[in-house]
Design a protein around this motif. Structure first.
Motif, PDB file in Angstrom:
ATOM      1  N   THR A 184      37.502  43.916  45.473  1.00 21.65           N
ATOM      2  CA  THR A 184      36.939  44.926  44.569  1.00 21.65           C
ATOM      3  C   THR A 184      37.725  44.983  43.254  1.00 21.65           C
ATOM      4  N   SER A 185      39.002  44.613  43.305  1.00 27.57           N
ATOM      5  CA  SER A 185      39.848  44.682  42.101  1.00 27.57           C
ATOM      6  C   SER A 185      39.487  43.623  41.075  1.00 27.57           C
ATOM      7  N   VAL A 186      38.802  42.544  41.508  1.00 25.08           N
ATOM      8  CA  VAL A 186      38.465  41.465  40.570  1.00 25.08           C
ATOM      9  C   VAL A 186      36.936  41.308  40.411  1.00 25.08           C
ATOM     10  N   ALA A 187      36.194  42.282  40.962  1.00 20.42           N
ATOM     11  CA  ALA A 187      34.736  42.133  41.034  1.00 20.42           C
ATOM     12  C   ALA A 187      34.022  42.305  39.698  1.00 20.42           C
ATOM     13  N   VAL A 229      48.027  36.732  43.107  1.00 22.37           N
ATOM     14  CA  VAL A 229      47.171  36.171  44.168  1.00 22.37           C
ATOM     15  C   VAL A 229      45.845  36.920  44.093  1.00 22.37           C
ATOM     16  N   VAL A 230      44.736  36.193  44.118  1.00 23.65           N
ATOM     17  CA  VAL A 230      43.438  36.885  44.077  1.00 23.65           C
ATOM     18  C   VAL A 230      42.556  36.522  45.264  1.00 23.65           C
ATOM     19  N   SER A 231      41.713  37.494  45.639  1.00 23.50           N
ATOM     20  CA  SER A 231      40.654  37.290  46.645  1.00 23.50           C
ATOM     21  C   SER A 231      39.373  36.904  45.925  1.00 23.50           C
ATOM     22  N   ALA A 232      38.382  36.494  46.699  1.00 26.00           N
ATOM     23  CA  ALA A 232      37.047  36.239  46.152  1.00 26.00           C
ATOM     24  C   ALA A 232      36.487  37.552  45.576  1.00 26.00           C
ATOM     25  N   MET A 233      35.618  37.421  44.574  1.00 28.02           N
ATOM     26  CA  MET A 233      35.127  38.594  43.861  1.00 28.02           C
ATOM     27  C   MET A 233      34.083  39.390  44.655  1.00 28.02           C
ATOM     28  N   GLY A 234      34.344  40.675  44.843  1.00 30.06           N
ATOM     29  CA  GLY A 234      33.360  41.571  45.441  1.00 30.06           C
ATOM     30  C   GLY A 234      33.334  41.523  46.959  1.00 30.06           C
ATOM     31  N   GLY A 291      34.990  30.755  46.786  1.00 32.03           N
ATOM     32  CA  GLY A 291      35.097  32.174  46.414  1.00 32.03           C
ATOM     33  C   GLY A 291      36.380  32.465  45.655  1.00 32.03           C
ATOM     34  N   GLU A 292      37.500  32.021  46.214  1.00 28.27           N
ATOM     35  CA  GLU A 292      38.790  32.306  45.574  1.00 28.27           C
ATOM     36  C   GLU A 292      38.975  31.448  44.320  1.00 28.27           C
ATOM     37  N   MET A 293      38.373  30.234  44.316  1.00 31.95           N
ATOM     38  CA  MET A 293      38.477  29.370  43.125  1.00 31.95           C
ATOM     39  C   MET A 293      37.800  30.050  41.929  1.00 31.95           C
ATOM     40  N   ILE A 294      36.584  30.537  42.160  1.00 34.73           N
ATOM     41  CA  ILE A 294      35.838  31.200  41.071  1.00 34.73           C
ATOM     42  C   ILE A 294      36.640  32.398  40.559  1.00 34.73           C
ATOM     43  N   SER A 295      37.114  33.188  41.512  1.00 36.07           N
ATOM     44  CA  SER A 295      37.838  34.402  41.161  1.00 36.07           C
ATOM     45  C   SER A 295      39.107  34.081  40.351  1.00 36.07           C
ATOM     46  N   ALA A 296      39.866  33.067  40.801  1.00 33.58           N
ATOM     47  CA  ALA A 296      41.138  32.745  40.132  1.00 33.58           C
ATOM     48  C   ALA A 296      40.902  32.208  38.720  1.00 33.58           C
ATOM     49  N   VAL A 297      39.823  31.434  38.549  1.00 29.04           N
ATOM     50  CA  VAL A 297      39.520  30.918  37.198  1.00 29.04           C
ATOM     51  C   VAL A 297      39.171  32.087  36.271  1.00 29.04           C
ATOM     52  N   ILE A 298      38.316  32.980  36.751  1.00 30.66           N
ATOM     53  CA  ILE A 298      37.886  34.114  35.922  1.00 30.66           C
ATOM     54  C   ILE A 298      39.081  35.015  35.577  1.00 30.66           C
ATOM     55  N   MET A 299      39.937  35.247  36.575  1.00 32.72           N
ATOM     56  CA  MET A 299      41.106  36.119  36.327  1.00 32.72           C
ATOM     57  C   MET A 299      42.084  35.452  35.373  1.00 32.72           C
ATOM     58  N   THR A 300      42.255  34.132  35.526  1.00 34.47           N
ATOM     59  CA  THR A 300      43.176  33.418  34.630  1.00 34.47           C
ATOM     60  C   THR A 300      42.650  33.481  33.191  1.00 34.47           C
ATOM     61  N   GLY A 301      41.349  33.274  33.035  1.00 38.82           N
ATOM     62  CA  GLY A 301      40.747  33.366  31.697  1.00 38.82           C
ATOM     63  C   GLY A 301      40.954  34.753  31.097  1.00 38.82           C
ATOM     64  N   THR A 302      40.774  35.774  31.914  1.00 33.81           N
ATOM     65  CA  THR A 302      40.932  37.157  31.433  1.00 33.81           C
ATOM     66  C   THR A 302      42.373  37.395  30.964  1.00 33.81           C
ATOM     67  N   LEU A 303      43.338  36.859  31.731  1.00 35.20           N
ATOM     68  CA  LEU A 303      44.749  37.035  31.350  1.00 35.20           C
ATOM     69  C   LEU A 303      45.059  36.265  30.069  1.00 35.20           C
ATOM     70  N   GLN A 304      44.509  35.048  29.979  1.00 34.81           N
ATOM     71  CA  GLN A 304      44.743  34.253  28.762  1.00 34.81           C
ATOM     72  C   GLN A 304      44.176  34.978  27.541  1.00 34.81           C
ATOM     73  N   ALA A 305      42.983  35.568  27.725  1.00 36.40           N
ATOM     74  CA  ALA A 305      42.356  36.295  26.610  1.00 36.40           C
ATOM     75  C   ALA A 305      43.206  37.493  26.195  1.00 36.40           C
ATOM     76  N   ALA A 306      43.991  38.024  27.141  1.00 38.66           N
ATOM     77  CA  ALA A 306      44.845  39.182  26.843  1.00 38.66           C
ATOM     78  C   ALA A 306      46.216  38.738  26.309  1.00 38.66           C
ATOM     79  N   GLY A 307      46.359  37.440  26.069  1.00 39.33           N
ATOM     80  CA  GLY A 307      47.615  36.938  25.477  1.00 39.33           C
ATOM     81  C   GLY A 307      48.688  36.596  26.493  1.00 39.33           C
TER      82      GLY A 307
END
Ligand code: ADP
Ligand code: ASP
Ligand code: MG
Length: 406
Positions: free
Chosen positions: A11-14, A39-44, A78-94
């Motif tokens: 739910t934290s990365v959904a 560490v991230v779980s799959a989204m949702g 599931g976790e691959m998609i989530s980790a890519v999206i979270m990594t992109g979000t962190l990169q966008a935040a600098g």
């Protein structure tokens, strides 16, 4: 500067809003001079498009009995998609984040697909990345065998990933971020008056988790306990301090809440089948041995075991009921299978030797007309088997009876 492992559940990365809150939690760690490993779980959750349950459904639509090896390949997604999206979000935040699979993060497992055990963690790649000032974002729930096969660690296994990495990296702390403010005296979805436990021992939380409290995986707690690394369970969606899990014991604390409580919480496990076998004269101890051996040989794990002269009772996961019943009938056993059962437990380190605990337990159920099918107790828990339809009323009644409400 110490390492902190921060694990974010489904739910934290959904949603993008939730992921922005995750960025804030990571920035707090960085500002506190800690080096975060994420560490991230799959989204949702179930029903959402990139959730683990969705991938299971998709694969089983192709073939209900799809091989466990192939199932693990799709579960990886599931976790691959989530980790890519979270990594992109962190990169966008600098933030200088880099995504890694479980295998790339050094998690080596056995080849027990769908429920693999971590054999070792080689943290060298992670250590190098951390030295370079990067923030690794690791796919939870995954490992790789020495033959390069992809494996998953069992449902809820991202917690295990976090604990294994925390242990291998000698982290100062492991934070498990979820959608509740901490570990509570019961699942708040069942008991609205459940309260947060500020502090709890590894042993207590292991018991709660083994008896069904899905808020944290018991294997994660066991791994953290071996190295005495503090675990904190807290919410991504609030600033509450959460629940601290440590080795604090009766002897070394003045916190009477931890020291004196008889009951820590009420838990339940659904989707259980009860198997009753009537033993005839011709059957003896050897027959009992054969019954349990046949369950083991078929990979069916048994619980709530009662062996009496003339009768054996035990429980199994409901989805294995047909297989178990057929196997036992092959032995010529007189088998009675009851579906739609649930195990409800009161867990507490102080339960042992306190007079009247069992009486209170039974009283709470009798007042609410809840028939008991079977009981079992240990030095830290009392459990009953009941029909699944009574779970809500049983958990609520026991929570009340043991004064666990806020
Ligand atoms: P995540 O995806 O973050 O790992 P989980 O669904 O695995 O989240 O775990 C969090 C859920 O666990 C909560 O939403 C809550 O309903 C449930 N839960 C069950 N028992 C408890 C408990 N004793 N305390 C807190 N939460 C509990
Ligand atoms: N995504 C996996 C599951 O749903 C692992 C996890 O969330 O911990 O079981
Ligand atoms: Mg979980």
């Amino acid at each position: 500067m110490g390492i902190i492992v921060q694990k974010f559940g489904g739910t934290s990365v959904a949603t993008s809003e939730a992921r922005e809150l995750v960025v804030e939690k990571i920035k707090i760690a960085v500002n506190n001079n800690l080096k975060p490993v994420i560490v991230v779980s799959a989204m949702g959750r179930k029903g959402e498009c990139y959730a683990t349950d969705t991938f299971i459904e998709l694969a089983r639509k192709a073939y209900r009995d799809i091989a466990s090896r192939e199932l693990d390949q799709i579960l990886y997604c599931g976790e691959m998609i989530s980790a890519v999206i979270m990594t992109g979000t962190l990169q966008a935040a600098g933030l200088d984040a880099i995504m890694l699979t479980g295998g790339q993060a050094g998690i080596i497992t056995d080849n027990n697909f769908n429920n693999a055990r971590i054999l070792k963690v080689d943290p060298s790649r992670l250590c190098n990345l951390i030295k370079m000032g990067k923030i690794p974002v690791v796919c939870g729930f995954q490992g790789i065998t020495i033959d390069d096969e992809f494996t998953t660690l069992g449902r809820g296994g991202s917690d295990t990933t976090a604990a294994a990495l925390g242990s291998a990296l000698d982290a100062e702390m492991i934070e498990i971020y979820t959608d509740v403010d901490g570990i509570m005296t019961a699942d708040p979805r069942i008991v609205s008056t459940a309260k947060i436990l500020d502090c709890i021992t590894y042993g207590e939380v292991c018991q709660l988790a083994h008896q069904g409290a899905k808020v944290i995986h018991p294997r994660a707690v066991e791994i953290a306990m071996q190295k005495n690394i503090p675990l904190v369970v807290k919410s991504t969606f609030s600033n509450e301090p959460g629940t601290l899990i440590t080795s604090i014991t009766k002897e070394d604390t003045t916190d009477t809440y931890v020291a004196d409580r008889v009951a820590t919480g009420v838990t339940f496990i659904s989707n259980i089948a009860q198997i009753k076998i009537n033993l005839h004269d011709s059957l003896n101890n050897i027959a009992s041995f054969n019954i349990f051996k046949s369950m083991a040989d078929n990979g069916i794990s048994v619980d709530l075991i009662n062996v009496h002269p003339g009768q054996i009772m035990f429980t199994i996961a409901e989805d294995l009921a047909d297989k178990a019943t057929a196997q036992l009938q092959e032995f010529g056993c007189d088998v009675h299978t009851t579906l739609d059962c649930a195990k409800v437990s009161v867990v507490g380190g102080g339960i042992n030797g306190v007079p009247g605990v069992m009486a209170s337990f039974i009283e709470a159920l009798s007042i609410n007309d809840i028939p008991i099918l079977q009981t079992v107790d240990s030095h830290t828990s009392i459990s009953v088997l009941i029909k699944k339809s009574f779970v809500q009323s049983a958990v609520t009644a026991l929570h009340e009876k043991f004064n666990l409400s806020c």
